[in-house]
Design an enzyme around this catalytic site. Sequence first.
Site, PDB file in Angstrom:
ATOM      1  N   CYS A   5       0.819  -1.208   0.000  1.00  0.00           N
ATOM      2  CA  CYS A   5       0.000   0.000   0.000  1.00  0.00           C
ATOM      3  C   CYS A   5       0.857   1.265   0.000  1.00  0.00           C
ATOM      4  CB  CYS A   5      -0.899   0.050   1.240  1.00  0.00           C
ATOM      5  SG  CYS A   5      -2.014  -1.337   1.385  1.00  0.00           S
ATOM      6  N   GLY A  34      -0.611   1.173  -5.067  1.00  0.00           N
ATOM      7  CA  GLY A  34      -1.868   0.478  -4.842  1.00  0.00           C
ATOM      8  C   GLY A  34      -2.956   1.005  -5.744  1.00  0.00           C
ATOM      9  N   ASN A 109       0.728   0.061   5.707  1.00  0.00           N
ATOM     10  CA  ASN A 109       1.519  -0.497   4.608  1.00  0.00           C
ATOM     11  C   ASN A 109       2.395  -1.584   5.192  1.00  0.00           C
ATOM     12  OD1 ASN A 109       3.070  -0.978   2.284  1.00  0.00           O
ATOM     13  ND2 ASN A 109       4.512   0.645   2.800  1.00  0.00           N
ATOM     14  N   GLY A 110       2.220  -2.817   4.724  1.00  0.00           N
ATOM     15  CA  GLY A 110       3.028  -3.919   5.221  1.00  0.00           C
ATOM     16  C   GLY A 110       2.194  -5.176   5.374  1.00  0.00           C
ATOM     17  N   TYR A 253      12.015  -2.233  -7.801  1.00  0.00           N
ATOM     18  CA  TYR A 253      10.757  -2.259  -8.542  1.00  0.00           C
ATOM     19  C   TYR A 253       9.666  -1.348  -7.998  1.00  0.00           C
ATOM     20  CZ  TYR A 253       6.364  -4.270 -10.355  1.00  0.00           C
ATOM     21  OH  TYR A 253       5.134  -4.437 -10.914  1.00  0.00           O
ATOM     22  N   ASP A 357      13.163  -5.842 -14.613  1.00  0.00           N
ATOM     23  CA  ASP A 357      13.466  -5.675 -13.192  1.00  0.00           C
ATOM     24  C   ASP A 357      13.500  -6.991 -12.432  1.00  0.00           C
ATOM     25  OD1 ASP A 357      10.594  -6.129 -12.324  1.00  0.00           O
ATOM     26  OD2 ASP A 357      10.347  -4.312 -13.498  1.00  0.00           O
ATOM     27  N   CYS A 393       7.582 -13.966  -0.284  1.00  0.00           N
ATOM     28  CA  CYS A 393       7.729 -12.886   0.694  1.00  0.00           C
ATOM     29  C   CYS A 393       6.557 -12.949   1.668  1.00  0.00           C
ATOM     30  CB  CYS A 393       7.750 -11.534  -0.014  1.00  0.00           C
ATOM     31  SG  CYS A 393       7.716 -10.121   1.126  1.00  0.00           S
ATOM     32  N   CYS A 447      13.431 -13.252   0.036  1.00  0.00           N
ATOM     33  CA  CYS A 447      12.920 -13.922  -1.162  1.00  0.00           C
ATOM     34  C   CYS A 447      14.051 -14.375  -2.091  1.00  0.00           C
ATOM     35  CB  CYS A 447      11.958 -13.016  -1.913  1.00  0.00           C
ATOM     36  SG  CYS A 447      12.687 -11.457  -2.451  1.00  0.00           S
TER      37      CYS A 447
END
Length: 469
Positions: A5, A34, A109-110, A253, A357, A393, A447
Amino acid sequence: MKDKCGIVGIYSNDSSKEVAPSIYYALYALQHRGQESAGIATYNDINGINYYCGMGLVADVFKDYEIQKLDGYVGIGHVRYSTTGQSKLENSQPFVTDFEGGYIAMAHNGDIVNSKQLRMQLERKGYEFNSDTDSEVLCYLIKEVHSQSDNMIDTFEKISRMIIGSYSLVILINNELYIVRDPKGMKPLVIAKKGDTFIAASETVAFDVLSADFIRDLEPGEIISVVDGNISSHILEIADETQNARCMFEYVYFARPDSVIDKQSVFDTRLKIGRYLYDEFPFDADLVVPVPDSAIPAAIGYSRASGIPYGEGLIKNRYVGRTFIMPTQEEREMAVKLKLNPLKSGLEGKDIVLIDDSIVRGTTSAELINILKEAGANKIYLLIGCPPVVAPCFYGVAMASKEELIAANNTIEEMREKIGANALGYISIDSLVKAIGMDKEELCLGCLTEDYPTYLPHDLEVETYYKFY
């Protein structure tokens, strides 16, 4: 891939000032973070908290809604991609609920890794949930812990020891604004001022549109409170016990290239990625072509380092909205062609260095290679500005499961054959870290390495109990 977000918080010391229009434009600048939903909550001394949320882009959500109805001198905003929770109106933010005789609104956000366990604990205490997101869990957790501590800083101290995961937060409790960054600094959060107005946002680009003066990044584990116009800072005690783990994908990215995150220019980082790609893969070709848009700076960097001309071999249709799931392979290929069309006159008969990317499943890469070859390109050397993604992730990036990740189940040569490129090369982890300009220990590379910066409940489903203070 999708990030979680984008968030914004604004407080004006002038109680007659309306902050909703500024939040609206700041969210517009963060739209890349988002595109599923958007929302704004504000506070004024007469009506209390006002809020409005809707599905779609910022401009679509507020198209038929008068932003002036969200009057108030303090407020927060949110744009959403779904990672935990479905894409539906009930999951849009900010979340608003009653709080200690008033109201709390929160934007997040998270991703909270142990949200399911915390949700079960809250449900046993009588909380009823309207959504299936971790953000509502966090909002109710704040409410529950605060009821026993009656102090927001103490509340955050206790909550920081209960939750596992990533979180950047803007929280509106009546006329008080709180800005919180998790102890590992996984998600970006920055602050600025414009006259008597204090602003927090996910990225510095939100300040540019408002002509605000950037102050600094929040430190990992920092809480900034704005109460009665007074700004104060507090570092969570747990921050001293943890190691920073900033998400490397912000630089590769997610973030806009014109942002600066933790003192590092995203554009400069991506230029260096291109330069280091040339150091590792010095191909002899006729043209360097990016997959627009996030790979453009890396392609420029490769072109400058190699002396090979930079060219736009793929033209992006900027009126294509969200990616949607296509039922057949033919339709999926058509969707890629709708977004990216080859510039045939510049590709025919040429050897191409194609810069992207990242690769997740590999299907889009294969379709792009096919498009370029159909346009007459001779050889295509595909170079990737992120090392192989070999694991999912758990901190706010909607990524495929390990079974779906092409790099987790194939060698480089096997991937090259499946994608159809003449050569395939990934930047090394060491070169990526050097391009970002931080110590390896300061970054989350889970990741890429499966070495995650936090404890992960087994299969993320194990019953784990957390004591409420």
